[in-house]
Enzyme design. Structure first.
Site, PDB file in Angstrom:
ATOM      1  CG  ASP A 201     -40.724  72.752  10.288  1.00  0.00           C
ATOM      2  OD1 ASP A 201     -39.985  73.652   9.892  1.00  0.00           O
ATOM      3  OD2 ASP A 201     -41.958  72.885  10.365  1.00  0.00           O
ATOM      4  CG  HIS A 229     -43.829  76.214  10.324  1.00  0.00           C
ATOM      5  ND1 HIS A 229     -42.790  75.408   9.919  1.00  0.00           N
ATOM      6  CD2 HIS A 229     -43.890  77.214   9.414  1.00  0.00           C
ATOM      7  CE1 HIS A 229     -42.266  75.899   8.810  1.00  0.00           C
ATOM      8  NE2 HIS A 229     -42.912  76.998   8.482  1.00  0.00           N
TER       9      HIS A 229
HETATM   10  N1  LIG Z   1     -45.699  75.619   6.767  1.00  0.00           N
HETATM   11  C1  LIG Z   1     -44.601  75.572   6.041  1.00  0.00           C
HETATM   12  O1  LIG Z   1     -43.769  74.668   6.214  1.00  0.00           O
HETATM   13  C2  LIG Z   1     -44.318  76.607   4.998  1.00  0.00           C
HETATM   14  C3  LIG Z   1     -45.208  77.618   4.772  1.00  0.00           C
HETATM   15  N2  LIG Z   1     -44.978  78.557   3.789  1.00  0.00           N
HETATM   16  C4  LIG Z   1     -46.001  79.583   3.603  1.00  0.00           C
HETATM   17  O2  LIG Z   1     -46.802  79.224   2.460  1.00  0.00           O
HETATM   18  C5  LIG Z   1     -47.449  80.401   1.945  1.00  0.00           C
HETATM   19  C6  LIG Z   1     -47.406  80.401   0.429  1.00  0.00           C
HETATM   20  O3  LIG Z   1     -46.076  80.365  -0.041  1.00  0.00           O
HETATM   21  P1  LIG Z   1     -45.753  80.501  -1.625  1.00  0.00           P
HETATM   22  O4  LIG Z   1     -46.613  79.614  -2.444  1.00  0.00           O
HETATM   23  O5  LIG Z   1     -44.287  80.403  -1.765  1.00  0.00           O
HETATM   24  O6  LIG Z   1     -46.189  81.981  -1.852  1.00  0.00           O
HETATM   25  P2  LIG Z   1     -46.399  82.820  -3.190  1.00  0.00           P
HETATM   26  O7  LIG Z   1     -45.962  84.190  -2.838  1.00  0.00           O
HETATM   27  O8  LIG Z   1     -45.821  82.162  -4.372  1.00  0.00           O
HETATM   28  O9  LIG Z   1     -47.962  82.776  -3.346  1.00  0.00           O
HETATM   29  C7  LIG Z   1     -48.721  83.351  -2.361  1.00  0.00           C
HETATM   30  C8  LIG Z   1     -49.868  84.081  -3.012  1.00  0.00           C
HETATM   31  O10 LIG Z   1     -49.428  85.033  -3.929  1.00  0.00           O
HETATM   32  C9  LIG Z   1     -50.399  85.139  -5.002  1.00  0.00           C
HETATM   33  N3  LIG Z   1     -49.736  84.850  -6.295  1.00  0.00           N
HETATM   34  C10 LIG Z   1     -48.722  84.011  -6.492  1.00  0.00           C
HETATM   35  N4  LIG Z   1     -48.367  83.982  -7.803  1.00  0.00           N
HETATM   36  C11 LIG Z   1     -49.145  84.838  -8.434  1.00  0.00           C
HETATM   37  C12 LIG Z   1     -49.230  85.282  -9.779  1.00  0.00           C
HETATM   38  N5  LIG Z   1     -48.418  84.803 -10.755  1.00  0.00           N
HETATM   39  N6  LIG Z   1     -50.136  86.214 -10.087  1.00  0.00           N
HETATM   40  C13 LIG Z   1     -50.900  86.698  -9.124  1.00  0.00           C
HETATM   41  N7  LIG Z   1     -50.866  86.331  -7.820  1.00  0.00           N
HETATM   42  C14 LIG Z   1     -50.014  85.406  -7.478  1.00  0.00           C
HETATM   43  C15 LIG Z   1     -51.426  84.153  -4.728  1.00  0.00           C
HETATM   44  O11 LIG Z   1     -52.486  84.745  -3.993  1.00  0.00           O
HETATM   45  P3  LIG Z   1     -53.908  85.021  -4.645  1.00  0.00           P
HETATM   46  O12 LIG Z   1     -54.120  84.019  -5.698  1.00  0.00           O
HETATM   47  O13 LIG Z   1     -54.844  84.903  -3.518  1.00  0.00           O
HETATM   48  O14 LIG Z   1     -53.765  86.404  -5.201  1.00  0.00           O
HETATM   49  C16 LIG Z   1     -50.749  83.215  -3.790  1.00  0.00           C
HETATM   50  O15 LIG Z   1     -51.596  82.621  -2.860  1.00  0.00           O
HETATM   51  C17 LIG Z   1     -46.744  81.573   2.648  1.00  0.00           C
HETATM   52  O16 LIG Z   1     -47.566  82.005   3.718  1.00  0.00           O
HETATM   53  C18 LIG Z   1     -45.475  80.947   3.233  1.00  0.00           C
HETATM   54  O17 LIG Z   1     -45.024  81.666   4.348  1.00  0.00           O
HETATM   55  C19 LIG Z   1     -43.862  78.499   2.995  1.00  0.00           C
HETATM   56  C20 LIG Z   1     -42.943  77.498   3.191  1.00  0.00           C
HETATM   57  C21 LIG Z   1     -43.076  76.497   4.231  1.00  0.00           C
HETATM   58  O1  LIG Z   2     -41.461  81.822   6.469  1.00  0.00           O
HETATM   59  C1  LIG Z   2     -41.659  81.294   5.338  1.00  0.00           C
HETATM   60  O2  LIG Z   2     -42.438  81.708   4.479  1.00  0.00           O
HETATM   61  C2  LIG Z   2     -40.879  80.050   4.998  1.00  0.00           C
HETATM   62  C3  LIG Z   2     -41.167  78.919   5.905  1.00  0.00           C
HETATM   63  O3  LIG Z   2     -42.149  78.838   6.611  1.00  0.00           O
HETATM   64  C4  LIG Z   2     -40.185  77.839   5.913  1.00  0.00           C
HETATM   65  O4  LIG Z   2     -39.301  77.789   5.039  1.00  0.00           O
HETATM   66  O5  LIG Z   2     -40.258  76.986   6.810  1.00  0.00           O
END
Ligand SMILES: NC(=O)C1=CN([C@@H]2O[C@H](COP(=O)(O)OP(=O)(O)OC[C@H]3O[C@@H](n4cnc5c(N)ncnc54)[C@H](OP(=O)(O)O)[C@@H]3O)[C@@H](O)[C@H]2O)C=CC1
Ligand SMILES: O=C([O-])CC(=O)C(=O)O
Length: 389
Positions: A201, A229
């Site tokens: 942010d 956030h």
């Molecule tokens: N604070 C901030 O500024 C932000 C926060 N976020 C948050 O971050 C978090 C993670 O985002 P992001 O990495 O994009 O999420 P993804 O959907 O890519 O990954 C989340 C989960 O999905 C599972 N996963 C992903 N890829 C695979 C795969 N190929 N095969 C099987 N399982 C898989 C994993 O869980 P598992 O291994 O446990 O099965 C992983 O932890 C979300 O909660 C999002 O809202 C996002 C953007 C900004």
């Molecule tokens: O809501 C989400 O997963 C994405 C998020 O936090 C962001 O882009 O800031």
């Protein structure tokens, strides 16, 4: 403490094995530890970095930044410990293979597993990225509960096995309240060491101010994101500076600052999802690297960074016992101090109180996970994650 290690010590990997506790690690070299030769030179002590959601999209960017030395520097070897689930363990093996094939000299160990008590063992840094996204028809109270359970469990595991000075950065949403749940479940670790990521942010806000002022974004400093956030986060244009001057002296359009700028930053994540069909991953990984780097390098004179931290006796009058984003400075030792002398006006304070009220309401929803009795959920109607608008 400095230890002697060989610069070209091989990556340590045990032969692929699975133990009763759900740990899987991959290996070459038959698990042989690195051997020192005459060409030894001082290297810093190995840093253990544990990541959750390691098969996810954010991690897929972040892991390579960490392994390249971008965060900790070119003299800091590290071990990466990747947490996934039963369903992602194959994907994790793929991630580990890509890390290995990248031949990073600093990367000394890659382990994968599905048990946080194994993956968090001796963690110096825990980057808690994995969380369930909120799908259609899922109430916000439900996602607070579902994700909260994950972070309660991970807090307990950190409490039991991580380094006593572990730094924890919670990324998985809703990250402020997840961080609060996590630290409440880790009573033997310093609450001060838990962060919720608001650096993305901050970066978004800097870019918008630079664009409006027609300057390069390194000219924007002292940018604070206050609060949650969420779409009620508060990008602070009162204290931010452009070329060392107050933003309001450079951008005289108050309506733009109060409305367009503020709303653009608050909703940036959601707009990106609308355009691209998925949430920010690369820029989030960049911002995690920035957030970590801000803790391991001294803050530039007069400047600060934003991070969501535990409120206890803060100088601004924000309620205690929340995880609230605030302006911080670091000496580069992994720790931080709150910036004391920031200006406040009615607009800024009103927005901060709204974000505070939202976090207090979120906290009531997760009381059953923080050990504070029965949950009672009365979230404000306009409470949204950035990606939900
Ligand atoms: N604070 C901030 O500024 C932000 C926060 N976020 C948050 O971050 C978090 C993670 O985002 P992001 O990495 O994009 O999420 P993804 O959907 O890519 O990954 C989340 C989960 O999905 C599972 N996963 C992903 N890829 C695979 C795969 N190929 N095969 C099987 N399982 C898989 C994993 O869980 P598992 O291994 O446990 O099965 C992983 O932890 C979300 O909660 C999002 O809202 C996002 C953007 C900004
Ligand atoms: O809501 C989400 O997963 C994405 C998020 O936090 C962001 O882009 O800031």
């Amino acid at each position: 403490m400095l230890t002697l290690q060989m610069k070209d010590a091989p990556l340590i990997r045990d032969p692929l094995s699975r133990t009763g506790c759900g740990h899987a690690s991959r290996g070459v070299n038959g698990g042989t530890p690195p051997i020192l030769d005459e060409k030894t030179r001082p290297w810093k002590k190995l840093v253990n970095v544990s990541l959750t959601g390691a098969a996810g999209r954010i991690s897929n960017h972040l892991l390579f930044k960490l392994a390249s030395g971008e965060v900790f520097g070119q003299d800091q070897p590290l071990a990466l410990k990747l947490l996934g689930s039963e369903s992602s363990v194959q994907a994790l093996e793929g991630v580990a293979m890509e890390l290995e094939d990248s031949l990073y000299p600093l990367l000394r160990e890659v382990s994968i597993g599905i048990d946080p008590y194994v993956i968090f063992k001796d963690a110096d840094w825990a980057l808690l990225i994995g969380a369930k996204p909120r799908g259609p028809g899922v109430e916000r109270a439900a996602i607070l509960d579902i994700n909260g359970q994950i972070f309660a469990e991970q807090g307990k595991a950190l409490n039991a096995v991580a380094s006593r000075n572990v730094k924890v950065i919670v990324v998985g949403n809703p990250c402020n309240t997840n961080a609060l749940i996590c630290l409440k479940n880790a009573p033997n670790l310093p609450a001060k060491n838990f962060h919720a990521l608001t650096r993305l942010d901050e970066n978004r806000a800097k870019f918008q101010l630079a664009l409006q002022a027609g300057v390069f974004y390194d000219k924007v400093s002292n940018m604070t994101i206050w609060g949650n956030h969420s779409t009620n986060q508060v990008p602070d244009f009162l204290n931010a500076k452009i070329n060392g001057r107050p933003v309001k002296e450079v951008i005289k359009d108050t309506k733009w600052l109060e409305e367009d700028f503020t709303i653009t930053v608050q909703r940036r994540g959601g707009v990106l999802i609308e355009k691209w069909g998925r949430s920010s991953a690369a820029s989030t990984a960049v911002s995690i690297a920035h957030a970590m780097r801000s803790l391991v390098t001294p803050s530039p004179e007069g400047d600060w960074f934003s991070t969501g931290v535990y409120t206890t006796g803060n100088p601004y009058g924000i309620a205690d016992d929340l995880v609230f984003s605030m302006p911080c400075r670091s000496k580069g030792d992994g720790d931080y101090e709150l910036v004391q002398d920031v200006a406040m006006d009615n607009f800024l304070w009103g927005r901060i109180k709204k974000s505070e009220a939202e976090l207090i309401a979120e906290k009531r929803c997760v009381a059953h996970l923080t050990g504070e009795g029965n949950a009672f959920c009365d979230l404000p109607a306009d409470t949204m994650l950035p990606g939900e608008m």
